[in-house]
Design a protein around this motif. Structure first.
Motif, mmCIF file in Angstrom:
data_model
loop_
_atom_site.group_PDB
_atom_site.id
_atom_site.type_symbol
_atom_site.label_atom_id
_atom_site.label_comp_id
_atom_site.label_asym_id
_atom_site.label_seq_id
_atom_site.Cartn_x
_atom_site.Cartn_y
_atom_site.Cartn_z
ATOM 1 N N ILE A 186 -2.033 -0.779 1.649
ATOM 2 C CA ILE A 186 -0.640 -1.237 1.658
ATOM 3 C C ILE A 186 0.303 -0.073 1.400
ATOM 4 O O ILE A 186 1.345 0.065 2.050
ATOM 5 N N ALA A 187 -0.050 0.784 0.444
ATOM 6 C CA ALA A 187 0.790 1.948 0.152
ATOM 7 C C ALA A 187 0.941 2.840 1.378
ATOM 8 O O ALA A 187 2.032 3.352 1.663
ATOM 9 N N GLU A 188 -0.139 3.033 2.128
ATOM 10 C CA GLU A 188 -0.073 3.828 3.356
ATOM 11 C C GLU A 188 0.847 3.165 4.376
ATOM 12 O O GLU A 188 1.644 3.828 5.040
ATOM 13 N N ALA A 189 0.744 1.842 4.515
ATOM 14 C CA ALA A 189 1.581 1.122 5.469
ATOM 15 C C ALA A 189 3.056 1.211 5.096
ATOM 16 O O ALA A 189 3.929 1.229 5.969
ATOM 17 N N LEU A 190 3.334 1.299 3.805
ATOM 18 C CA LEU A 190 4.711 1.406 3.337
ATOM 19 C C LEU A 190 5.235 2.832 3.418
ATOM 20 O O LEU A 190 6.413 3.076 3.178
ATOM 21 N N GLY A 191 4.375 3.779 3.757
ATOM 22 C CA GLY A 191 4.789 5.172 3.817
ATOM 23 C C GLY A 191 4.942 5.812 2.464
ATOM 24 O O GLY A 191 5.582 6.849 2.326
ATOM 25 N N THR A 192 4.341 5.196 1.435
ATOM 26 C CA THR A 192 4.409 5.730 0.066
ATOM 27 C C THR A 192 2.995 5.820 -0.504
ATOM 28 O O THR A 192 2.646 5.092 -1.443
ATOM 29 N N PRO A 193 2.152 6.703 0.050
ATOM 30 C CA PRO A 193 0.753 6.752 -0.382
ATOM 31 C C PRO A 193 0.580 7.110 -1.846
ATOM 32 O O PRO A 193 -0.479 6.838 -2.421
ATOM 33 N N GLU A 194 1.619 7.707 -2.467
ATOM 34 C CA GLU A 194 1.497 8.080 -3.874
ATOM 35 C C GLU A 194 1.868 6.946 -4.815
ATOM 36 O O GLU A 194 1.745 7.079 -6.039
ATOM 37 N N ALA A 195 2.322 5.813 -4.269
ATOM 38 C CA ALA A 195 2.755 4.696 -5.108
ATOM 39 C C ALA A 195 1.583 4.152 -5.919
ATOM 40 O O ALA A 195 0.476 4.003 -5.418
ATOM 41 N N GLY A 196 1.830 3.834 -7.167
ATOM 42 C CA GLY A 196 0.796 3.272 -8.016
ATOM 43 C C GLY A 196 0.593 1.785 -7.754
ATOM 44 O O GLY A 196 1.361 1.145 -7.034
ATOM 45 N N GLU A 197 -0.457 1.230 -8.379
ATOM 46 C CA GLU A 197 -0.782 -0.176 -8.161
ATOM 47 C C GLU A 197 0.360 -1.086 -8.586
ATOM 48 O O GLU A 197 0.665 -2.068 -7.906
ATOM 49 N N ARG A 198 0.988 -0.777 -9.701
ATOM 50 C CA ARG A 198 2.041 -1.663 -10.193
ATOM 51 C C ARG A 198 3.234 -1.668 -9.233
ATOM 52 O O ARG A 198 3.871 -2.701 -9.030
ATOM 53 N N ALA A 199 3.531 -0.513 -8.648
ATOM 54 C CA ALA A 199 4.634 -0.450 -7.693
ATOM 55 C C ALA A 199 4.348 -1.333 -6.477
ATOM 56 O O ALA A 199 5.242 -2.016 -5.962
ATOM 57 N N ILE A 200 3.103 -1.334 -5.999
ATOM 58 C CA ILE A 200 2.730 -2.198 -4.873
ATOM 59 C C ILE A 200 2.839 -3.664 -5.288
ATOM 60 O O ILE A 200 3.333 -4.509 -4.525
ATOM 61 N N ASP A 201 2.394 -3.991 -6.498
ATOM 62 C CA ASP A 201 2.495 -5.365 -6.984
ATOM 63 C C ASP A 201 3.952 -5.830 -7.004
ATOM 64 O O ASP A 201 4.246 -6.994 -6.688
#
Length: 235
Positions: A186-201
């Motif tokens: 999901i982080a890759e799809a959002l273009g933010t591969p460095e995003a942590g799990e909580r940010a994706i949540d």
């Protein structure tokens, strides 16, 4: 290099006049059109007359802060992508930004080249995806339908406004219905591969508020413990 008339138009909002001028000059050299504002009030005035492609917004400003402005704009239905600049870089600060509706987050001091790269990533993410990349048709989510080719969520009330990040998230899930996507995917799809799990949540939580009858008991975007999220379309 001067910005062409059809180049992306950015609104840069920062109360630091020196930084504002530097950003305006650098981003113009990178091919963007720039409008600059010193505070939230000036930004609001600019937004009434121009449809911007993206905002570069400082978090700490006198009066209305960048976070407060973002939250207010999202409540009003403004879906312009927002890149937040801040002197703070802790993961919790990034999560707070995402909770307020920010699309990406860059801590000061930063390399201007990284700023330009992140802007272009957000703009690509916000653009409607090419039809050829998406073979699936509209996906039913209760009383709403999501059309991946148009990145449009529509229901009985009409078109539901989605931010660029929410569009990208729903496109990624809709491309693989009934399959589990990890937070890393999901982080890759959002273009933010460095995003942590909580940010994706947080991003998933924001999207659930727009598609779920009861976001506390999600029917369509379900959590698969220790693995990620799965989209289960249906009536």
């Amino acid at each position: 290099m001067s910005a062409a008339a059809d180049a992306p138009h950015l609104l840069v909002v920062d109360d630091d006049s020196r930084l504002r001028a530097l950003l305006q000059r650098f981003l113009t050299e990178q091919g963007f059109r720039i409008t600059a504002a010193a505070d939230a009030a000036a930004a609001r005035h600019a937004l009434t007359s121009v449809s911007f492609d993206l905002m570069v917004l400082d978090v700490m400003m006198p009066g209305e802060s960048g976070l407060e402005l973002t939250e207010s704009l999202r409540r009003e239905g403004q879906d312009v992508p927002i890149l937040m600049l801040t002197a703070r870089g802790a993961p919790d600060d990034r999560v707070i930004g995402f909770e307020h509706g920010v699309d990406d987050y860059l801590a000061k001091p930063f390399d201007p080249r990284e700023l330009a790269l992140r802007i272009r990533t957000i703009l690509r993410r916000a653009a409607p995806p090419p039809v050829a990349d998406l073979s699936g048709g509209p996906v039913q989510l209760g009383s709403r339908w999501f059309d991946p080719q148009r990145a449009e969520l529509r229901g009985p009330e009409g078109v539901v406004r989605l931010t660029g990040g929410e569009q990208s998230l729903l496109i990624a899930l809709a491309a693989r219905p009934n399959e589990v996507l990890s937070r890393e995917e999901i982080a890759e799809a959002l273009g933010t591969p460095e995003a942590g799990e909580r940010a994706i949540d947080v991003q998933v939580t924001r999207l659930r508020r727009k598609i779920e009858p009861d976001p506390r008991e999600p029917r369509f975007i379900q959590t698969v413990r220790h693995r990620g999220y799965i989209l289960r379309p249906g009536a």
